[in-house]
Design an enzyme around this catalytic site. Sequence first.
Site, PDB file in Angstrom:
ATOM      1  CB  ALA A  66      -0.891  -0.015   1.234  1.00  0.00           C
ATOM      2  N   GLY A 109       0.995  -5.490   0.647  1.00  0.00           N
ATOM      3  CA  GLY A 109      -0.024  -5.672  -0.388  1.00  0.00           C
ATOM      4  C   GLY A 109       0.523  -6.255  -1.681  1.00  0.00           C
ATOM      5  CD  GLU A 112      -1.983  -8.371   2.299  1.00  0.00           C
ATOM      6  OE1 GLU A 112      -1.730  -7.197   1.984  1.00  0.00           O
ATOM      7  OE2 GLU A 112      -2.687  -8.672   3.277  1.00  0.00           O
TER       8      GLU A 112
HETATM    9  N1  CO8 Z   1       4.527   3.440  -0.337  1.00  0.00           N
HETATM   10  C1  CO8 Z   1       4.916   4.637  -0.846  1.00  0.00           C
HETATM   11  N2  CO8 Z   1       6.159   4.855  -1.322  1.00  0.00           N
HETATM   12  C2  CO8 Z   1       7.035   3.835  -1.279  1.00  0.00           C
HETATM   13  C3  CO8 Z   1       6.699   2.576  -0.774  1.00  0.00           C
HETATM   14  C4  CO8 Z   1       5.366   2.396  -0.297  1.00  0.00           C
HETATM   15  N3  CO8 Z   1       4.913   1.209   0.140  1.00  0.00           N
HETATM   16  N4  CO8 Z   1       7.787   1.778  -0.847  1.00  0.00           N
HETATM   17  C5  CO8 Z   1       8.769   2.511  -1.398  1.00  0.00           C
HETATM   18  N5  CO8 Z   1       8.311   3.750  -1.663  1.00  0.00           N
HETATM   19  C6  CO8 Z   1       9.064   4.862  -2.267  1.00  0.00           C
HETATM   20  C7  CO8 Z   1      10.010   5.511  -1.273  1.00  0.00           C
HETATM   21  O1  CO8 Z   1       9.324   6.472  -0.502  1.00  0.00           O
HETATM   22  C8  CO8 Z   1      11.037   6.093  -2.205  1.00  0.00           C
HETATM   23  O2  CO8 Z   1      10.548   7.274  -2.776  1.00  0.00           O
HETATM   24  P1  CO8 Z   1      11.405   8.647  -2.660  1.00  0.00           P
HETATM   25  O3  CO8 Z   1      12.636   8.353  -3.465  1.00  0.00           O
HETATM   26  O4  CO8 Z   1      10.500   9.651  -3.279  1.00  0.00           O
HETATM   27  O5  CO8 Z   1      11.705   8.831  -1.229  1.00  0.00           O
HETATM   28  C9  CO8 Z   1      11.122   5.064  -3.334  1.00  0.00           C
HETATM   29  O6  CO8 Z   1       9.906   4.342  -3.286  1.00  0.00           O
HETATM   30  C10 CO8 Z   1      12.256   4.083  -3.156  1.00  0.00           C
HETATM   31  O7  CO8 Z   1      12.179   3.553  -1.850  1.00  0.00           O
HETATM   32  P2  CO8 Z   1      13.461   3.472  -0.884  1.00  0.00           P
HETATM   33  O8  CO8 Z   1      14.300   4.677  -1.022  1.00  0.00           O
HETATM   34  O9  CO8 Z   1      12.977   3.145   0.476  1.00  0.00           O
HETATM   35  O10 CO8 Z   1      14.220   2.237  -1.566  1.00  0.00           O
HETATM   36  P3  CO8 Z   1      15.158   1.128  -0.858  1.00  0.00           P
HETATM   37  O11 CO8 Z   1      15.724   0.347  -1.989  1.00  0.00           O
HETATM   38  O12 CO8 Z   1      16.066   1.755   0.116  1.00  0.00           O
HETATM   39  O13 CO8 Z   1      14.121   0.191  -0.034  1.00  0.00           O
HETATM   40  C11 CO8 Z   1      12.090  -1.078   0.259  1.00  0.00           C
HETATM   41  C12 CO8 Z   1      13.144  -0.554  -0.729  1.00  0.00           C
HETATM   42  C13 CO8 Z   1      12.694  -2.102   1.185  1.00  0.00           C
HETATM   43  C14 CO8 Z   1      10.972  -1.705  -0.581  1.00  0.00           C
HETATM   44  C15 CO8 Z   1      11.525   0.110   1.087  1.00  0.00           C
HETATM   45  O14 CO8 Z   1      11.151   1.146   0.195  1.00  0.00           O
HETATM   46  C16 CO8 Z   1      10.359  -0.247   1.941  1.00  0.00           C
HETATM   47  O15 CO8 Z   1      10.528  -0.820   2.983  1.00  0.00           O
HETATM   48  N6  CO8 Z   1       9.128   0.109   1.479  1.00  0.00           N
HETATM   49  C17 CO8 Z   1       7.926  -0.061   2.272  1.00  0.00           C
HETATM   50  C18 CO8 Z   1       7.464  -1.509   2.252  1.00  0.00           C
HETATM   51  C19 CO8 Z   1       6.261  -1.697   3.158  1.00  0.00           C
HETATM   52  O16 CO8 Z   1       6.278  -1.363   4.324  1.00  0.00           O
HETATM   53  N7  CO8 Z   1       5.179  -2.259   2.587  1.00  0.00           N
HETATM   54  C20 CO8 Z   1       3.936  -2.482   3.309  1.00  0.00           C
HETATM   55  C21 CO8 Z   1       3.025  -1.308   3.147  1.00  0.00           C
HETATM   56  S1  CO8 Z   1       1.517  -1.490   4.064  1.00  0.00           S
HETATM   57  C22 CO8 Z   1       0.581  -2.565   3.135  1.00  0.00           C
HETATM   58  O17 CO8 Z   1       0.956  -2.998   2.084  1.00  0.00           O
HETATM   59  C23 CO8 Z   1      -0.783  -3.017   3.594  1.00  0.00           C
HETATM   60  C24 CO8 Z   1      -1.272  -2.219   4.730  1.00  0.00           C
HETATM   61  C25 CO8 Z   1      -2.722  -2.471   4.938  1.00  0.00           C
HETATM   62  C26 CO8 Z   1      -3.524  -1.408   4.240  1.00  0.00           C
HETATM   63  C27 CO8 Z   1      -4.940  -1.502   4.640  1.00  0.00           C
HETATM   64  C28 CO8 Z   1      -5.648  -0.195   4.309  1.00  0.00           C
HETATM   65  C29 CO8 Z   1      -6.981  -0.147   4.937  1.00  0.00           C
END
Ligand code: CO8
Length: 258
Positions: A66, A109, A112
């Site tokens: 998400a 997500g 999922e």
């Molecule tokens: N959402 C928004 N932006 C994201 C996300 C995300 N999930 N993941 C990465 N990005 C963006 C970063 O903000 C970054 O953008 P910017 O350069 O503008 O800052 C760009 O993508 C690259 O990310 P990183 O710099 O962090 O890249 P790395 O290579 O260092 O790390 C990772 C990659 C490991 C994938 C890291 O980005 C990360 O941990 N991302 C988040 C993963 C996460 O937590 N996913 C779960 C999200 S919650 C979910 O999926 C379900 C929740 C339930 C929702 C229910 C709603 C009712």
Amino acid sequence: MWKFINVTHNHEESLYWIELNRPEAYNAFSDEMMDEIKAALMEAERKKDVRAVIFSGKGKVFASGADIKELKEMSPLEALFPRMQPLYEFIYQYPKPTIAAIDGYALGGGMELAAACDLRIATERSKFGLPESKLGVIPGAGGTQRLVKLIGEAKVKELVYLGDMINGAEAKHIGFINFVVGEAELIDRVVEIAQKVTEKAPMALRFAKQCIQRQADIPQEVGMLLENLSQAYLFSTKDKTEGVTAFIEKRKAIFNGE
Ligand code: CO8
């Protein structure tokens, strides 16, 4: 006419590709993107010659889950009536076969979405995980439900409690991934596997999907009856006549889904 910005969609012969296309956000699911996925799926459902839908991600990421920037603004009421969970249920119940072609991160997500598909093909370097607890939330689109049926309670708890990632090989080992392939061959292997699927009788696959997916939630006698009724219906189809006749005539069957 729907405007597609966050996904690209492409109909090539019997395959319909939906590519998640927000590489700047690691293909995180924004509300807009989820609406576009639904619109693309509905288009693919209407097209009779589409026999399978394939999800992939632009760049070296499948999907990072998400959109966390949108989650920040989301109210409890919006969380109660979310987009992602019903969208994935729609994908799980989708009448045509669905395949996730995964390279790179498939987190939250993203994992999922893959779980909602019928088949999963991934590169070894792919990374799967459920890191939601690091954000103070839980997997919200089948991660505590559908995924448990796929890989078991112990592994899902491990992924949620530790927040660690597993690679493609381990994901295959636990039965989540059907095929692990090299990065360079991902698309070719996906096409090859998808074509094997699309050569099969579409209605047979549709009924098999119903029977397989419902079995865990209904008593076995009811499941057996569902299997019988599905089979009896399939005996009335042209595809069944074609399949059996082609075998006897020692030729390849050509199914038209009727
Ligand atoms: N959402 C928004 N932006 C994201 C996300 C995300 N999930 N993941 C990465 N990005 C963006 C970063 O903000 C970054 O953008 P910017 O350069 O503008 O800052 C760009 O993508 C690259 O990310 P990183 O710099 O962090 O890249 P790395 O290579 O260092 O790390 C990772 C990659 C490991 C994938 C890291 O980005 C990360 O941990 N991302 C988040 C993963 C996460 O937590 N996913 C779960 C999200 S919650 C979910 O999926 C379900 C929740 C339930 C929702 C229910 C709603 C009712």
